[in-house]
Design a protein around this motif. Structure first.
Motif, PDB file in Angstrom:
ATOM      1  N   LEU A  85       0.857  -1.177   0.000  1.00 54.74           N
ATOM      2  CA  LEU A  85       0.000   0.000   0.000  1.00 54.74           C
ATOM      3  C   LEU A  85       0.898   1.234   0.000  1.00 54.74           C
ATOM      4  O   LEU A  85       1.712   1.413   0.908  1.00 54.74           O
ATOM      5  CB  LEU A  85      -0.908   0.019   1.227  1.00 54.74           C
ATOM      6  CG  LEU A  85      -2.008  -1.046   1.275  1.00 54.74           C
ATOM      7  CD1 LEU A  85      -2.707  -1.034   2.633  1.00 54.74           C
ATOM      8  CD2 LEU A  85      -3.020  -0.820   0.158  1.00 54.74           C
ATOM      9  N   VAL A  86       0.753   2.071  -0.998  1.00 50.41           N
ATOM     10  CA  VAL A  86       1.509   3.315  -1.070  1.00 50.41           C
ATOM     11  C   VAL A  86       0.699   4.393  -0.355  1.00 50.41           C
ATOM     12  O   VAL A  86      -0.481   4.589  -0.662  1.00 50.41           O
ATOM     13  CB  VAL A  86       1.780   3.722  -2.527  1.00 50.41           C
ATOM     14  CG1 VAL A  86       2.514   5.066  -2.579  1.00 50.41           C
ATOM     15  CG2 VAL A  86       2.600   2.646  -3.237  1.00 50.41           C
ATOM     16  N   VAL A  87       1.318   5.067   0.607  1.00 47.63           N
ATOM     17  CA  VAL A  87       0.645   6.102   1.382  1.00 47.63           C
ATOM     18  C   VAL A  87       1.182   7.464   0.947  1.00 47.63           C
ATOM     19  O   VAL A  87       2.392   7.653   0.822  1.00 47.63           O
ATOM     20  CB  VAL A  87       0.865   5.905   2.896  1.00 47.63           C
ATOM     21  CG1 VAL A  87       0.084   6.946   3.698  1.00 47.63           C
ATOM     22  CG2 VAL A  87       0.468   4.490   3.318  1.00 47.63           C
ATOM     23  N   ALA A  88       0.271   8.396   0.695  1.00 43.35           N
ATOM     24  CA  ALA A  88       0.668   9.747   0.278  1.00 43.35           C
ATOM     25  C   ALA A  88      -0.354  10.745   0.799  1.00 43.35           C
ATOM     26  O   ALA A  88      -1.445  10.370   1.243  1.00 43.35           O
ATOM     27  CB  ALA A  88       0.775   9.841  -1.241  1.00 43.35           C
ATOM     28  N   THR A  89      -0.001  12.005   0.752  1.00 40.59           N
ATOM     29  CA  THR A  89      -0.941  13.084   1.022  1.00 40.59           C
ATOM     30  C   THR A  89      -1.200  13.813  -0.288  1.00 40.59           C
ATOM     31  O   THR A  89      -0.395  13.714  -1.230  1.00 40.59           O
ATOM     32  CB  THR A  89      -0.367  14.072   2.061  1.00 40.59           C
ATOM     33  OG1 THR A  89       0.955  14.479   1.645  1.00 40.59           O
ATOM     34  CG2 THR A  89      -0.273  13.424   3.433  1.00 40.59           C
ATOM     35  N   ALA A  98      -1.415  -3.186  -3.974  1.00 42.07           N
ATOM     36  CA  ALA A  98      -2.857  -3.218  -3.706  1.00 42.07           C
ATOM     37  C   ALA A  98      -3.516  -1.888  -4.027  1.00 42.07           C
ATOM     38  O   ALA A  98      -4.667  -1.849  -4.459  1.00 42.07           O
ATOM     39  CB  ALA A  98      -3.121  -3.590  -2.249  1.00 42.07           C
ATOM     40  N   GLY A  99      -2.792  -0.780  -3.825  1.00 43.99           N
ATOM     41  CA  GLY A  99      -3.390   0.508  -4.134  1.00 43.99           C
ATOM     42  C   GLY A  99      -2.720   1.648  -3.400  1.00 43.99           C
ATOM     43  O   GLY A  99      -1.710   1.487  -2.706  1.00 43.99           O
ATOM     44  N   LEU A 100      -3.318   2.827  -3.552  1.00 46.42           N
ATOM     45  CA  LEU A 100      -2.842   4.066  -2.935  1.00 46.42           C
ATOM     46  C   LEU A 100      -3.794   4.477  -1.819  1.00 46.42           C
ATOM     47  O   LEU A 100      -5.012   4.474  -2.000  1.00 46.42           O
ATOM     48  CB  LEU A 100      -2.778   5.187  -3.979  1.00 46.42           C
ATOM     49  CG  LEU A 100      -2.507   6.598  -3.446  1.00 46.42           C
ATOM     50  CD1 LEU A 100      -1.030   6.759  -3.074  1.00 46.42           C
ATOM     51  CD2 LEU A 100      -2.908   7.666  -4.475  1.00 46.42           C
ATOM     52  N   ILE A 101      -3.240   4.822  -0.667  1.00 43.15           N
ATOM     53  CA  ILE A 101      -4.018   5.435   0.405  1.00 43.15           C
ATOM     54  C   ILE A 101      -3.679   6.913   0.410  1.00 43.15           C
ATOM     55  O   ILE A 101      -2.528   7.293   0.682  1.00 43.15           O
ATOM     56  CB  ILE A 101      -3.719   4.790   1.766  1.00 43.15           C
ATOM     57  CG1 ILE A 101      -4.242   3.353   1.777  1.00 43.15           C
ATOM     58  CG2 ILE A 101      -4.348   5.601   2.890  1.00 43.15           C
ATOM     59  CD1 ILE A 101      -3.998   2.613   3.079  1.00 43.15           C
ATOM     60  N   LEU A 102      -4.662   7.730   0.078  1.00 41.39           N
ATOM     61  CA  LEU A 102      -4.476   9.176   0.047  1.00 41.39           C
ATOM     62  C   LEU A 102      -4.913   9.733   1.389  1.00 41.39           C
ATOM     63  O   LEU A 102      -6.102   9.748   1.713  1.00 41.39           O
ATOM     64  CB  LEU A 102      -5.287   9.782  -1.104  1.00 41.39           C
ATOM     65  CG  LEU A 102      -4.894  11.180  -1.569  1.00 41.39           C
ATOM     66  CD1 LEU A 102      -3.431  11.222  -1.999  1.00 41.39           C
ATOM     67  CD2 LEU A 102      -5.793  11.632  -2.714  1.00 41.39           C
ATOM     68  N   ASN A 103      -3.944  10.157   2.162  1.00 44.57           N
ATOM     69  CA  ASN A 103      -4.174  10.544   3.553  1.00 44.57           C
ATOM     70  C   ASN A 103      -4.389  12.053   3.692  1.00 44.57           C
ATOM     71  O   ASN A 103      -3.909  12.833   2.878  1.00 44.57           O
ATOM     72  CB  ASN A 103      -2.960  10.096   4.385  1.00 44.57           C
ATOM     73  CG  ASN A 103      -3.248  10.073   5.865  1.00 44.57           C
ATOM     74  OD1 ASN A 103      -4.396  10.049   6.300  1.00 44.57           O
ATOM     75  ND2 ASN A 103      -2.193  10.098   6.664  1.00 44.57           N
ATOM     76  N   ARG A 104      -5.116  12.440   4.740  1.00 46.66           N
ATOM     77  CA  ARG A 104      -5.353  13.859   5.083  1.00 46.66           C
ATOM     78  C   ARG A 104      -6.041  14.623   3.952  1.00 46.66           C
ATOM     79  O   ARG A 104      -5.646  15.733   3.591  1.00 46.66           O
ATOM     80  CB  ARG A 104      -4.041  14.533   5.465  1.00 46.66           C
ATOM     81  CG  ARG A 104      -3.337  13.876   6.638  1.00 46.66           C
ATOM     82  CD  ARG A 104      -1.977  14.490   6.875  1.00 46.66           C
ATOM     83  NE  ARG A 104      -1.188  13.694   7.810  1.00 46.66           N
ATOM     84  CZ  ARG A 104       0.146  13.677   7.827  1.00 46.66           C
ATOM     85  NH1 ARG A 104       0.828  14.399   6.965  1.00 46.66           N
ATOM     86  NH2 ARG A 104       0.783  12.935   8.690  1.00 46.66           N
ATOM     87  N   ARG A 130      -9.292   6.958   0.414  1.00 50.32           N
ATOM     88  CA  ARG A 130      -9.003   8.274   0.974  1.00 50.32           C
ATOM     89  C   ARG A 130      -9.296   8.318   2.465  1.00 50.32           C
ATOM     90  O   ARG A 130     -10.292   7.748   2.923  1.00 50.32           O
ATOM     91  CB  ARG A 130      -9.822   9.354   0.246  1.00 50.32           C
ATOM     92  CG  ARG A 130      -9.389   9.552  -1.201  1.00 50.32           C
ATOM     93  CD  ARG A 130     -10.343  10.435  -1.978  1.00 50.32           C
ATOM     94  NE  ARG A 130      -9.818  10.738  -3.303  1.00 50.32           N
ATOM     95  CZ  ARG A 130      -9.883   9.906  -4.345  1.00 50.32           C
ATOM     96  NH1 ARG A 130     -10.481   8.719  -4.205  1.00 50.32           N
ATOM     97  NH2 ARG A 130      -9.367  10.248  -5.508  1.00 50.32           N
ATOM     98  N   VAL A 131      -8.415   8.984   3.197  1.00 45.81           N
ATOM     99  CA  VAL A 131      -8.607   9.187   4.632  1.00 45.81           C
ATOM    100  C   VAL A 131      -8.857  10.677   4.855  1.00 45.81           C
ATOM    101  O   VAL A 131      -8.023  11.512   4.491  1.00 45.81           O
ATOM    102  CB  VAL A 131      -7.371   8.733   5.445  1.00 45.81           C
ATOM    103  CG1 VAL A 131      -7.606   8.989   6.931  1.00 45.81           C
ATOM    104  CG2 VAL A 131      -7.080   7.265   5.194  1.00 45.81           C
ATOM    105  N   ILE A 132      -9.994  10.995   5.430  1.00 40.05           N
ATOM    106  CA  ILE A 132     -10.352  12.386   5.661  1.00 40.05           C
ATOM    107  C   ILE A 132      -9.437  12.986   6.730  1.00 40.05           C
ATOM    108  O   ILE A 132      -9.121  12.348   7.731  1.00 40.05           O
ATOM    109  CB  ILE A 132     -11.823  12.497   6.102  1.00 40.05           C
ATOM    110  CG1 ILE A 132     -12.737  11.838   5.055  1.00 40.05           C
ATOM    111  CG2 ILE A 132     -12.206  13.964   6.297  1.00 40.05           C
ATOM    112  CD1 ILE A 132     -12.576  12.380   3.665  1.00 40.05           C
TER     113      ILE A 132
END
Length: 401
Positions: free
Chosen positions: A258-262, A286-292, A377-379
């Motif tokens: 999982l690639v994590v980015a803002t 698996a995908g991208l987690i777009l944080n904040r 996406r993480v709010i």
């Protein structure tokens, strides 16, 4: 999405966590994007859904231990207290201690006398504490150790922050190249050729090089290095073998990266590099987690309409852009309009909508370059995560995509 841009496929994190075939989740990304918190939140959510999870982090910040209701984290997995409502799952957490992990390898793969020589050697102590790439390599070693017992059915790894995007994957090869390098071969020559033969070889072929090394390092340091390499020589093959085994493990379908980015230019630029590099190395992304990611409950009110409404509440000639208290030396907003709070709120909403629009454009740009990469996406949260409840909110935000 606007402008005809195709929406990114949705990353279903709950499905990933619930799948018993998923045995390892690797969270990677540049520093400062919330990678450690994301890894912890995923581990907690998986445990509360019935998995037996261990989270391996390299973040030394105490806030992670505190968020898991632990006084501290160290090189040994510690149980995290979970509520009674958990569906039979368990959660352990640990923080990588690279020197202790290196010591454990020496103790496990060398006889006691040789292990004692290695552990006491000044060059080894420096190598195990500060050598470039040691932290990344030991993270790989620890992952291999955690994978062998059947205590956990899911390992969540928070990869080390590094300037170069995937040093975590490069570290085994880099350390192997160091162990196979010409300098190491030169330094191991005494044990392989005998003292006189070694001196003859050095005098003929390596005299100048050895002289340079001695001048740079000093005679005592050179002797420490030679002593270390001689004692460590029989373990070199084991390092390479375990590195190759763990690398192959990361390429199996049971692993998910999982690639994590803002939603910021630099972070998404790094994320693109990660995606491309993982593809080149045939690692299962698996995908991208777009944080904040920012949102607004009044998203139907655009920035332009919000500013227009603010302007309408001001007397002729005043501007909502610079009518706040004391701006540009002007009078306070309360003296300019009867509705200072309304004007300020409308202006803040306009700024929020402009930020949301900018984040959406950056997200669309990433999706246009990588249309097959699922995104969750993480709010953005109003405050830092500091307990299990905060981690739970992050996990729920991921599941709500």
């Amino acid at each position: 999405m606007s402008g005809g841009t195709k929406a990114a496929p949705r990353l279903d994190t709950d499905r990933l966590l619930d799948d018993p075939r998923t045995r390892i989740i690797v969270c990677c990304g540049s520093g400062g994007v919330g990678k450690t918190t994301t890894a912890a939140a995923l581990g907690l959510r998986a445990a509360e859904r019935g998995r037996h999870v261990v989270v391996l982090t390299v973040d030394p910040a105490r806030r992670l231990a505190q968020s898991m209701d632990l006084s501290s984290l160290d090189n040994t997995p510690r149980p995290v207290p979970l509520p009674d409502a958990t569906e039979g799952g368990t959660l352990d957490a640990m923080m990588l201690d690279m020197k202790r992990t290196f010591d454990e390898i020496v103790e496990a793969h060398a006889d006691p006398d040789r292990a004692g020589q290695i552990l006491a050697n000044p060059f080894y102590q420096s190598l195990s504490s500060s050598f470039a790439g040691t932290q990344e390599y030991m993270a790989m070693e620890k992952l291999g150790q955690l994978r062998r017992p059947e205590q956990w059915d899911l390992i969540v790894v928070d990869t080390p922050p590094s300037r170069s995007a995937l040093d975590f994957l490069d570290a085994p090869q880099r350390l192997s190249r160091f162990l196979d390098g010409r300098l190491i071969k030169l330094l191991t020559a005494p044990t392989r050729a005998g003292g006189r033969a070694y001196l003859k070889v050095v005098n003929v072929s390596f005299g100048v090089l050895t002289g340079i090394i001695t001048k740079v390092l000093g005679a005592q340091v050179l002797r420490d290095v030679q002593t270390f390499v001689s004692a460590f020589d029989t373990m070199f093959g084991g390092f390479r073998e375990r590195a190759e085994e763990t690398y192959r493990l990361l390429q199996t379908p049971g692993t998910a990266f999982l690639v994590v980015a803002t939603p910021e230019p630099d972070a998404l630029r790094e994320a693109s590099y990660f995606v491309e590099r993982l593809s080149e190395d045939r690692m299962p992304l698996a995908g991208l987690i777009l944080n904040r990611v920012h949102r607004s409950p009044a998203a139907r009110l655009s920035a332009a309409r919000s500013m227009a409404a603010a302007e309408a509440l001001l007397p002729a000639g005043a501007s909502a852009d610079n009518s706040h208290s004391g701006a540009n030396g002007g009078p306070p907003l309360a003296e300019v309009t009867k509705y200072p709070l309304a004007v300020a709120a409308l202006r803040l909403h306009a700024e929020r909508m402009q930020l949301i629009a900018a984040e959406r454009r950056l997200s669309q740009r990433f999706t246009a370059a990588h249309p097959a990469v699922p995104v969750a996406r993480v709010i953005a949260q109003p405050e830092d995560v500091h307990d299990l409840a905060g981690l739970r909110v992050i996990g729920e935000s991921l599941s709500d995509n």
